[in-house]
Design an enzyme around this catalytic site. Structure first.
Site, short mmCIF file in Angstrom:
data_model
loop_
_atom_site.label_atom_id
_atom_site.label_comp_id
_atom_site.label_asym_id
_atom_site.label_seq_id
_atom_site.Cartn_x
_atom_site.Cartn_y
_atom_site.Cartn_z
CG ASP A 6 -1.67 1.31 1.38
OD1 ASP A 6 -2.21 1.80 0.37
OD2 ASP A 6 -1.72 1.84 2.51
CB VAL A 13 1.74 -0.21 4.92
CG1 VAL A 13 1.58 -1.33 5.95
CG2 VAL A 13 1.71 1.15 5.62
CE1 TYR A 100 -16.25 10.44 -4.36
CE2 TYR A 100 -14.83 10.72 -6.27
CZ TYR A 100 -15.17 11.04 -4.97
OH TYR A 100 -14.42 11.95 -4.27
N GLY A 107 -9.63 7.37 -4.87
CA GLY A 107 -8.31 6.87 -4.53
C GLY A 107 -8.32 5.37 -4.27
CG ASP A 109 -6.14 5.79 -0.24
OD1 ASP A 109 -6.77 6.11 -1.27
OD2 ASP A 109 -5.75 6.64 0.59
NE ARG A 110 -12.00 8.65 -0.35
CZ ARG A 110 -12.67 9.69 -0.83
NH1 ARG A 110 -12.18 10.38 -1.85
NH2 ARG A 110 -13.82 10.03 -0.29
#
Length: 255
Positions: A6, A13, A100, A107, A109-110
């Site tokens: 990530d 990470v 959306y 993103g 990550d989201r």
């Protein structure tokens, strides 16, 4: 075993999964100028310290909010692990219904956090990620990702105070004893810690009111524990939520 990576604006990470078990995980500083070989050496050393060989990795998955690092890590995976990585992005099978306006603008990550949150905690759900930016994302009862709010992260806000206010010091992010600081350091700590907790609580309560639901609220990210302890709406902290989401997405695409 699979390697999950990530990439955030501040930290990278990494985790090693054997099936659903997370065997090892590490946090590195994000370095946009590092080369393929520099990242390769770092990861090789981490594997060695964990007693692992790169040849034991069966697959790699990467999510990144730093576009220039995607080709670097892709080449790293091919050169050092001899695997073509799965890059989370448009076309990746996630199982998440993104509502959306332009799903491509969400993103990675989201998306990854939402996938893991739904799998582990059900819906409706709010995921708060304390990263370089603080994001608050809402998933409704049907498992639809509806969007959320993006705010300046705690580190950004703290550094901005130091850089733009001549008499304010650079401080340690720690919880003060009182909301009323008696010197510049504790005054800044009070504003940052209690202010960010109240900011998140305010956004969450507005979601409650707007949608007429009271979803579970999960926090993740490097500073989640610090802020969650002062929040009235965050129920629990799952610091490895993003890694878990990457594992789930990998299995949905490669299983």
């Amino acid at each position: 075993m699979i390697l999950v990576i990530d990439v955030g604006n501040t930290n990278i990470v990494l985790g090693i999964y054997q099936g659903k078990e997370l065997l090892h995980h590490w946090r590195l500083g994000t370095n946009r100028s590092a080369t393929v070989d520099e990242y390769g050496i770092m990861i090789h050393n981490l594997f060695q310290m964990a007693g692992l060989g790169m040849k034991r990795i069966d697959g790699v998955i990467i999510s990144s909010v730093v576009p220039p690092l995607i080709p670097i890590l892709e080449r790293l995976s091919k050169r050092y692990i001899h695997k073509t990585p799965l890059i989370v992005g448009p076309g990746t099978k996630t199982g998440l219904n993104i509502r959306y306006e332009n799903p491509r603008e969400v993103g990675a990550d989201r998306i990854v956090n939402s996938i893991a949150g739904i799998e582990k905690y059900g819906t409706p759900l709010i995921v708060v990620d304390f990263g370089t930016a603080t994001t608050v994302d809402y998933i409704d009862e049907a498992g639809n990702y509806l969007g959320g709010a993006i705010m300046p992260g705690i580190g950004i806000s703290t550094e901005a105070l130091y850089q733009r206010a001549a008499k304010l010091p650079r401080i340690e992010l720690a919880k003060p004893r009182s909301v009323i600081g008696r010197n510049p350091t504790t005054s800044m700590q009070a504003g940052i810690i209690f202010g960010n907790a109240s900011q998140v609580d305010g956004i969450v309560r507005r979601i409650y009111k707007e949608f007429g639901t009271k979803p579970r609220v999960i926090a993740t990210g490097g500073l989640a524990n610090l802020i969650a302890s002062e929040s009235e709406t965050i129920e629990l902290v799952d610091s490895l939520l993003t890694l878990e989401g990457l594992r789930i997405i990998y299995e949905r695409n490669e299983g």
